[in-house]
Design a protein around this motif. Structure first.
Motif, PDB file in Angstrom:
ATOM      1  N   LEU A 225       0.843  -1.201   0.000  1.00 39.73           N
ATOM      2  CA  LEU A 225       0.000   0.000   0.000  1.00 39.73           C
ATOM      3  C   LEU A 225       0.883   1.258   0.000  1.00 39.73           C
ATOM      4  O   LEU A 225       1.748   1.427   0.859  1.00 39.73           O
ATOM      5  N   THR A 226       0.621   2.110  -0.968  1.00 41.90           N
ATOM      6  CA  THR A 226       1.469   3.297  -1.147  1.00 41.90           C
ATOM      7  C   THR A 226       0.599   4.510  -1.469  1.00 41.90           C
ATOM      8  O   THR A 226      -0.381   4.403  -2.207  1.00 41.90           O
ATOM      9  N   LYS A 227       0.958   5.650  -0.895  1.00 40.13           N
ATOM     10  CA  LYS A 227       0.275   6.898  -1.233  1.00 40.13           C
ATOM     11  C   LYS A 227       1.313   7.995  -1.390  1.00 40.13           C
ATOM     12  O   LYS A 227       2.125   8.236  -0.494  1.00 40.13           O
ATOM     13  N   THR A 228       1.268   8.638  -2.543  1.00 34.54           N
ATOM     14  CA  THR A 228       2.188   9.753  -2.761  1.00 34.54           C
ATOM     15  C   THR A 228       1.385  11.019  -3.016  1.00 34.54           C
ATOM     16  O   THR A 228       0.313  10.985  -3.617  1.00 34.54           O
ATOM     17  N   TYR A 229       1.912  12.116  -2.516  1.00 37.09           N
ATOM     18  CA  TYR A 229       1.369  13.446  -2.815  1.00 37.09           C
ATOM     19  C   TYR A 229       2.463  14.208  -3.541  1.00 37.09           C
ATOM     20  O   TYR A 229       3.428  14.640  -2.913  1.00 37.09           O
ATOM     21  N   GLY A 230       2.334  14.323  -4.830  1.00 36.49           N
ATOM     22  CA  GLY A 230       3.404  14.943  -5.606  1.00 36.49           C
ATOM     23  C   GLY A 230       4.656  14.095  -5.497  1.00 36.49           C
ATOM     24  O   GLY A 230       4.632  12.905  -5.796  1.00 36.49           O
TER      25      GLY A 230
END
Lengths: 302, 317
Positions: free
Chosen positions: B15-20
């Motif tokens: 599970l991965t979340k990137t913001y910019g």
């Protein structure tokens, strides 16, 4: 057998969605009816409608055509606008601009405050699904708008009956078609501005910027663009398609006096036909609702 | 209510979340079992809340997958069985606490009695008629927990539920979480308070800088413990300790030596020291606190083996 089973599944899914939307609508109505901002907006709307529709008109009529308030409108015409058979055109005259601006504020507050209070997140955690709860909000707001238009018409009926009695004029009811056209047109105009407010509130994720932008658009930008169009004709292609143009034209089509005529109301136009303005308003309503729905579905709730 | 304990209620894979350019959560894989209290531990900004938001369908993962109660996050079928409080409660300020819950109950299709039961559970029934905006921070937090409890959820996700609570309120909240777990519900809660995680949790995940550093039971995380020994001369003490426990298991601390050796082998160490002619003045078992483990894992510890290498070598010389 398979077909029956599939139909049953589809039917139960539809029922489940309808039930969920109904639950969301009931929840939204519960919180809206306890919301002071809603009642403030409704009260302001009714007061402004009575003031501009009847009080100022009656004062003009009583002060005579030389009193400085009638803008050269004959006294008979002033009185005619205050009697019951004028209700259709009087009720909708303020909707394209001033009443529209107020419901736009309402829509922006409903959507924008959800983000600033964090209730968008809390509601999303209750499990109705984002689009379902959004649909519930829209249905609740539509009911509020219909109720508001009913209240506006009812207050106009009361005011016009008072004027009739005060002036000893016979009570002549407006034609049913005129009344229904004005009511339907009024609901459509108010709904479009409400949906515009919901869209701006959702885009801005807060009420302040949304209300500011919405009001500037309704009260200033559209009029400025029409001013530009009057001196640079290519701009007219754009201004003819603006939501305010459609709303004003629909009000004009049901009999409200356009701003270009003596005693006309700001925002009321004759640019488009009634049919064209209804088509354009419906297109705007769908576009605003779908645009907001897309944002609601796609965007992260942070 | 929760199903069999061996069933995974929540699972994530990569599970991965990137913001910019910023990676808020990176490659997190965890599993929460039915009926357990699962602690999500990490410093502020570690990615705990973002992970929980993804599990609840509030935030879309950039990549990776997650399931909650067998469904994708945010699926109404799962959400109806989940109660959650994420990063502070969000309510309508002009409504009373009770009316706020009534609104949420309508969304869930619950009858009004569920509202009073939830208020009762968080000891807020008497103040249920007060407007939310007049509530103290602690009362707002309790109302948030009450909202999470409505609908008898199988899984509770509580993001730092003791935030803003005074010591008494914090104790009440701990008791509440413990009682929910005792009812067989699965509780997943995040915190940066080590003592409450240590007290309440069956298993713990430690996050830092968006990454899952470890996932274990509290006991497993703390390890088998160690022995603290004070004896003279130091070179003899260190040599004996290293012979018994290995070079990497000996650390010079304060005025003694920490030996990563099970407490049951303390007599063996004592005999070896005496046989080697050392003067033994203190020998005791020494458990690692969760705080020490946490600081070691997150790289914020002030003492570790590397820091002590130079004095250790010096002492041996």
């Amino acid at each position: 057998m398979t077909t029956l089973a599939l139909s049953g599944t589809a039917g139960s899914t539809t029922n489940g969605t309808a039930t969920a939307v109904l639950r969301s609508t009931r929840a939204e109505l519960l919180r809206m009816r306890r919301w002071p901002a809603l009642w403030t907006t409704v009260t302001a709307e009714l007061l402004l409608n009575l003031l501009f529709g009847y009080v100022f008109g009656y004062v003009s009529y009583r002060s005579g055509s030389t009193g400085g308030m009638s803008e050269g409108v004959p006294r008979d015409q002033l009185l005619a606008d205050l009697l019951p058979d004028a209700i259709p055109r009087v009720a909708v005259q303020g909707m394209p601009m001033f009443a529209g601006a107020l419901v736009l504020v309402l829509g922006a507050l409903v959507a924008g405050n959800g983000y600033s209070w964090g209730t968008v997140k809390t509601v999303a955690l209750q499990g109705p699904g984002r689009l379902t709860s959004y649909a519930g909000t829209l249905v609740a707001l539509a009911l509020v708008v219909v109720g508001l238009v009913v209240a506006l018409f009812a207050s106009d009926v009361a005011a016009s009956l008072v004027v009739s009695a005060a002036e000893g004029r016979p009570v002549v009811a407006p034609g049913a078609v005129d009344l229904l056209s004005a009511f339907g047109g009024g609901v459509l105009v108010m709904l479009v501005w409400t949906l515009a407010g919901v869209l701006v509130g959702t885009v801005a994720r807060g009420p302040a910027l949304a209300v500011g932008l919405g009001l500037v658009w309704v009260l200033a930008v559209e009029n400025l663009l029409r001013g530009v169009a009057s001196i640079w004709s290519p701009m007219q292609r754009v201004t003819d398609l603006l939501p305010g143009t459609a709303a004003g034209s629909l009000a004009g089509a049901v009999g409200a006096t356009p701003v270009s005529e003596p005693g006309g109301t700001p925002g009321v136009l004759t640019t488009l036909s009634g049919t064209a303005s209804v088509g354009l308003l419906v297109a705007y309503a769908v576009a605003f609702a779908l645009g907001t729905g897309w944002l609601v579905r796609r965007r992260d709730i942070t | 209510m929760a199903t069999a304990r061996t069933t995974d209620v929540v699972t994530t894979t990569h599970l991965t979340k990137t913001y910019g350019d910023r990676r808020a959560v990176e490659d997190v894989g965890l599993a929460v079992r039915a009926g357990e209290v699962y602690g999500f531990l990490g410093p502020n900004g570690a990615g705990k809340t973002t992970t929980l938001r993804m599990l609840l369908g509030l935030v879309r993962p950039t990549s990776g997958t997650a399931t909650v109660l067998g469904h994708r996050p945010g699926d109404p079928a799962a959400s109806r069985r989940v109660g959650a409080l994420i990063e502070g409660p969000g309510f309508f300020p002009y409504l009373s606490g009770r009316d706020n819950l009534r609104v949420l109950a309508r969304y869930r299709g619950l009858p009004d009695p569920a509202v009073d039961a939830a208020l009762e559970r968080v000891v807020l029934r008497d103040r249920g008629g007060d407007r939310f905006k007049a509530y103290s921070l602690g009362m707002k937090q309790r109302l948030g927990v009450a909202a999470a409890l409505m609908g008898d959820p199988d899984l509770l996700v509580l993001d730092e539920p003791t935030n803003g609570l005074d010591p008494a309120g914090r104790n009440d909240m701990r008791r509440l979480v413990a009682s929910l777990a005792a009812e067989g519900r699965t509780v997943l809660f995040s915190s940066h308070l080590l003592d409450e995680v240590e007290d309440l949790c069956d298993r713990v995940a430690v996050m830092s800088h968006g990454r899952l550093l470890t996932e274990s039971t509290v006991a497993g995380l703390r390890g088998a413990g160690s022995l603290f020994v004070r004896a003279a001369p130091a070179d003899v003490t260190l040599a004996v300790a290293m012979r018994l426990a290995g070079d990497d298991a000996v650390t010079l601390v304060d005025d003694g030596v920490r030996v990563e050796l099970d407490a049951a082998r303390a007599p063996e160490l004592a005999r070896a020291l005496l046989d080697a002619g050392a003067d033994l003045s203190e020998l005791r078992s020494r458990d690692r606190s969760l705080e020490e483990v946490f600081l070691d894992l997150t790289g914020d510890g002030t003492t570790d083996n590397h820091d002590q290498t130079a004095p250790l070598e010096e002492a041996l010389r």
